[in-house]
Scaffold this motif. Sequence first.
Motif, short mmCIF file in Angstrom:
data_model
loop_
_atom_site.label_atom_id
_atom_site.label_comp_id
_atom_site.label_asym_id
_atom_site.label_seq_id
_atom_site.Cartn_x
_atom_site.Cartn_y
_atom_site.Cartn_z
N GLU B 204 3.40 5.94 -12.44
CA GLU B 204 2.28 4.99 -12.60
C GLU B 204 2.70 3.57 -12.19
N PRO B 205 3.76 3.02 -12.75
CA PRO B 205 4.15 1.66 -12.32
C PRO B 205 5.07 1.64 -11.10
N TYR B 206 5.19 2.76 -10.41
CA TYR B 206 6.14 2.87 -9.30
C TYR B 206 6.00 1.75 -8.29
N VAL B 207 4.77 1.45 -7.90
CA VAL B 207 4.57 0.45 -6.83
C VAL B 207 4.42 -0.96 -7.35
N ASP B 208 4.53 -1.15 -8.66
CA ASP B 208 4.31 -2.48 -9.21
C ASP B 208 5.10 -3.60 -8.53
N PRO B 209 6.37 -3.36 -8.16
CA PRO B 209 7.10 -4.45 -7.52
C PRO B 209 6.36 -5.02 -6.30
N ILE B 210 5.78 -4.15 -5.46
CA ILE B 210 5.09 -4.75 -4.30
C ILE B 210 3.71 -5.28 -4.69
N ASP B 211 3.10 -4.68 -5.68
CA ASP B 211 1.82 -5.24 -6.12
C ASP B 211 2.01 -6.62 -6.74
N PHE B 395 -0.47 -10.03 -13.86
CA PHE B 395 -1.59 -9.66 -12.99
C PHE B 395 -2.11 -8.29 -13.44
N VAL B 396 -3.38 -8.04 -13.10
CA VAL B 396 -3.98 -6.74 -13.35
C VAL B 396 -4.16 -6.08 -11.99
N ARG B 397 -3.79 -4.84 -11.89
CA ARG B 397 -3.87 -4.18 -10.59
C ARG B 397 -5.33 -3.98 -10.17
N THR B 398 -5.67 -4.46 -8.99
CA THR B 398 -7.06 -4.37 -8.54
C THR B 398 -7.19 -3.65 -7.21
N MET B 404 -4.19 2.30 -2.36
CA MET B 404 -3.07 2.88 -3.11
C MET B 404 -2.57 4.14 -2.40
N ASP B 405 -3.52 4.99 -2.04
CA ASP B 405 -3.17 6.28 -1.46
C ASP B 405 -2.55 6.14 -0.08
N LEU B 406 -3.13 5.31 0.76
CA LEU B 406 -2.58 5.22 2.12
C LEU B 406 -1.17 4.65 2.07
N ARG B 407 -0.95 3.72 1.15
CA ARG B 407 0.40 3.19 0.99
C ARG B 407 1.37 4.28 0.57
N HIS B 432 -4.43 0.11 6.61
CA HIS B 432 -5.05 -0.87 5.73
C HIS B 432 -6.12 -1.67 6.49
N ASN B 433 -5.77 -2.07 7.71
CA ASN B 433 -6.75 -2.81 8.51
C ASN B 433 -8.00 -1.98 8.79
N GLU B 434 -7.78 -0.69 9.06
CA GLU B 434 -8.94 0.18 9.28
C GLU B 434 -9.81 0.22 8.03
N TYR B 435 -9.13 0.31 6.91
CA TYR B 435 -9.88 0.34 5.66
C TYR B 435 -10.67 -0.95 5.48
N LEU B 436 -10.00 -2.07 5.74
CA LEU B 436 -10.66 -3.36 5.56
C LEU B 436 -11.89 -3.48 6.46
#
Lengths: 281, 442, 293
Positions: B204-211, B395-398, B404-407, B432-436
């Motif tokens: 769950e908090p695995y990616v927190d450092p980059i977030d 911060f709260v993850r938003t 999240m998934d593509l990353r 990510h750009n495609e998503y945006l």
Amino acid sequence: MELKKRLVTGTPGRLLVTLIMLALAIVMIMPFIWMISTSLKTPTEVFKYPIEWIPAHPTWEHHLKVWSGPKSFGTYYLNSLKIAFIGMIGATFLSAFAAYGFARIEFKGRNALFMLYLSMMMIPPQVLFVPKFIMFEWAGIYNTHWSLILPGMFTIFGVFMLRQFFLSIPHEISESAFIDGAGHFRIFFRLILPLAKPALATLAIIDFSWQWNDYENALVFLIDERLYTIPLGLQNFILENTVDYNGMMAAASAGIIPMIIVFAIGQRYIIQGLTNSAVKG
Amino acid sequence: MRKKGWLAGFVTLALIAGVMSGCSGGGSKGEAGGADAKAASSSGTVKLKMWGGVPPEAGPQEVMDAWNKDHPDVQVEYVRYVNDDEGNLKLDTAIMTGQDVDLFVNYSASQATKRVTSGAAADLSSFTDYNIDEKMGPEAEGWKIDGKYYGVPTTKSSFFVALNKDALDAANLPVPKDWTWEEMMEYAKKLKKGDGYGFIQNTEPYVDPIDSVLAKEGYTKADGTSNLDHPLVRKWLESLNRMMKDDQTTPPLGEQLTSKMPVEQMFLSGEVPMLNIGAWLLRSSNNFTDYPRDFKIAFAPVPRLEEDAANYVTRGGLGDYISINAKSKHQKEAWEFLKWYADGGMAPMAAGGRLPASKDSDQDAALKSMLGDKGDTYDQESLMYVMFDNKTPTFVRTVPQEVMDLRSQEYEKYFLGAQDLNTTVSEMVKRHNEYLKSNPQK
Amino acid sequence: MNNHWMRRQRRLGYVFIGPSMLGVLLFFLIPAAYSLGLVFTDYKFMNPKVGFVGFDNIIRMLHDKLFYLSLKNTVLFLVAVPVSIALGFVVAVILNQRIYLKKLLRALYFMPYITSGVAVAFVWMLLFQPKQGPINGFLRGIGIDHPPGWLSTTTTSMFAIDIIWVWFLMGYNMIIYLAALQEVSPELLEAAKIDGARPGQLLRKIIWPLVSPTTFLLLVTGMIMTIKTFGIIQATTQGGPGNSTTILSLYVYQNAFRYYDMGYAATISWALFIIILIITAIQWIGQKRWVHY
């Protein structure tokens, strides 16, 4: 029985083949054994390597937990039985009916209709959820068992499967009955259904296991906890960030018993086959 | 004659159906119960349903019982949904089809936003007798959606690295109060024993450092394109990869995922000395029957990739955002309950690691009940620090689920050696750009 | 026996399929038509705003790398179907012989089909565990120093899923074959044996052709079932690692129920439908060569 086909002959041969098949069978039931043994383990033993097939300190605590307390599995059990049983009867009967029409009556547009049937089987179920729940809500069966039972009665696979079986029953059988003045209804009930017992029993077994294990429909269409089925009940063992595998497996092992019973009853009919029906004699 | 045979079949079927539905009383009673509830509500008693993701026995049931005892006219029933894709779908379906959902708990900002956009959550600014900002403190701000509160964040959510204090002492390592990613890597190396690992992470908090980095620096650059190629994202990828491959201080991700590695158990059994996790660990670590433990647990903040401590934000703040269904017929009663819950009614939830956020609640008592009779098995000073005293901004993850998934799909490939660092970063950015582009509002 | 009566009998065909047709109409055709409509919208579940977007979803799909990757994985997944049919046939024939413990063996081989999916997924994950799992333990024991990572690497994960799926489907194929074998006339076999046919020939020249309608059924439905399923993948890898086990049906599911992107999910699922349709059509045309009714 003397005429029964034989590829394996002699006692040593039979013994050898039996042993080989038994050895392979163990591979087949490994998850089942693991399920039972995990239900008797403590949480720390679940992930141990080498895998402990027989728990060192068996405990019945998880089984007790499943059947007692406010979340007892009794209700889920009854709900599942009701849904799977009605669904199975309906599906087998309706499929046999339609399969007879497709296999043994030549009516106009038959092939086109059958193709339509088959194509419906190919639609991925996920996209049908949204329209289905809009429909069910409108019809007032959302959040009732009917939202599972009614659709469960219609299985295209069943129609297809029984059609294939009916097709392989020799045409002469019905032909002669036809000449004697019997209509399709009588041929269906008196001749074809008895002949198709193995296929019907097979379909019943498979359909029962589908209905019994159906998780997604139940998840989307049942809200009230008192209506839950066993697959939904298993979700109670998913905790916040972990899973209570011991409890879940205890519940799952209890959940498998009705299917074993259905299989045991069903397999008698599967094997009866033509040898009993004397039609070919 | 023939017609009759056909009919007989259907009649039999109908009969069986009737008998079966008759004998399984559970179902029909359930429906009858619903009708009763509605009848009763007109005669004075209000029935509320609250949907939450915590198993009832981990606190909620006790909370409901306490309220129901004191409020015979407003009875609250707790409905548990599993907080995964399917469970959230179930809640959303129930809300959309107008089932009885009066209150519901959101566990992520993106879930909450979805529900607000669809009009499912009531705007709480119409209730003026409770100042959320004042009660919950400045961290509540993160839960404002379009400048308004559509729910009350009720818990202090803390994320931390749990440490095996005995192992640290044996290696002469102090419990850190502020540490960098490199320092953590050194700790892992020193604490690693034989073939074992030095550091594991809950997924769950695995990616927190980059977030943490991106929450501060922005997920997009000034020109609106993806910021996933930020140098610190690279650093995270590279260093974690080094830990998996060279140092072998942390498990390869592919292996962790496909063997459903039981990280809590590995930590609590003393096998691995450091675990990146959140407050829910307390529930297992208090359970000595299932997880016997012979060491003291200490706590450290999540290490930062950022060199400069002043720039660092850490995941945490508030959680358990409780909304009132905009279609609920009993919004007033639901609001009364919600206030009571936030101001201390939720105390029994503490045993599962949920501390109340409201300043009017008894936080010391909650902390006590959280530790139960196991207080001695924790290093309480460092626990207090990560839960209350650490003043690092939060911060709260938003991030939307899609991102999240593509990353994770891309970094999984990297950690498995299926693609190199540059490809990974550029694929992440591209996707990510495609998503945006197809979701321009964010 | 007049022509009028014959015609009426023929029309009974509609009566026979009528009830089932009604169900198909209600629970398949109407919802399917609705979902076809979704293809041209940007409908997101929960979001009240729905707009008509024309062919945007289709264009997006045609440019979606993940779509093609999932398509490739789906094809790799399908390999399991013929393998499991062949194995199911062999097991059914053997279990139809006069061997001991037949009833027990039949039940045991059917077990995978009725065991809880979570247990199945879990056991296979334990068995496949690269470092400590028994499969790799065995492989190392027989001298293979670098056994595959199975579910945990992007190159082998789909293959590992195939093994699980073969294992799962085999019992199901077996039971349907068993039912079909009951219809193989014993006299025919006996006659062939008297003519001096060896067991192998008996199997190939007589039994196999006789059960060909069943084989056809299993092939068509097995393909369809496999294309539609994703439960086993959801329970083991969730489409990972990376996206090496994301098959189309899982991708549909994720778009629908994870991202709530119903319009796009509907689009992919209709693409999936067309793929199944083509595969089935090929099999249908091909059946004339080898299916004997």
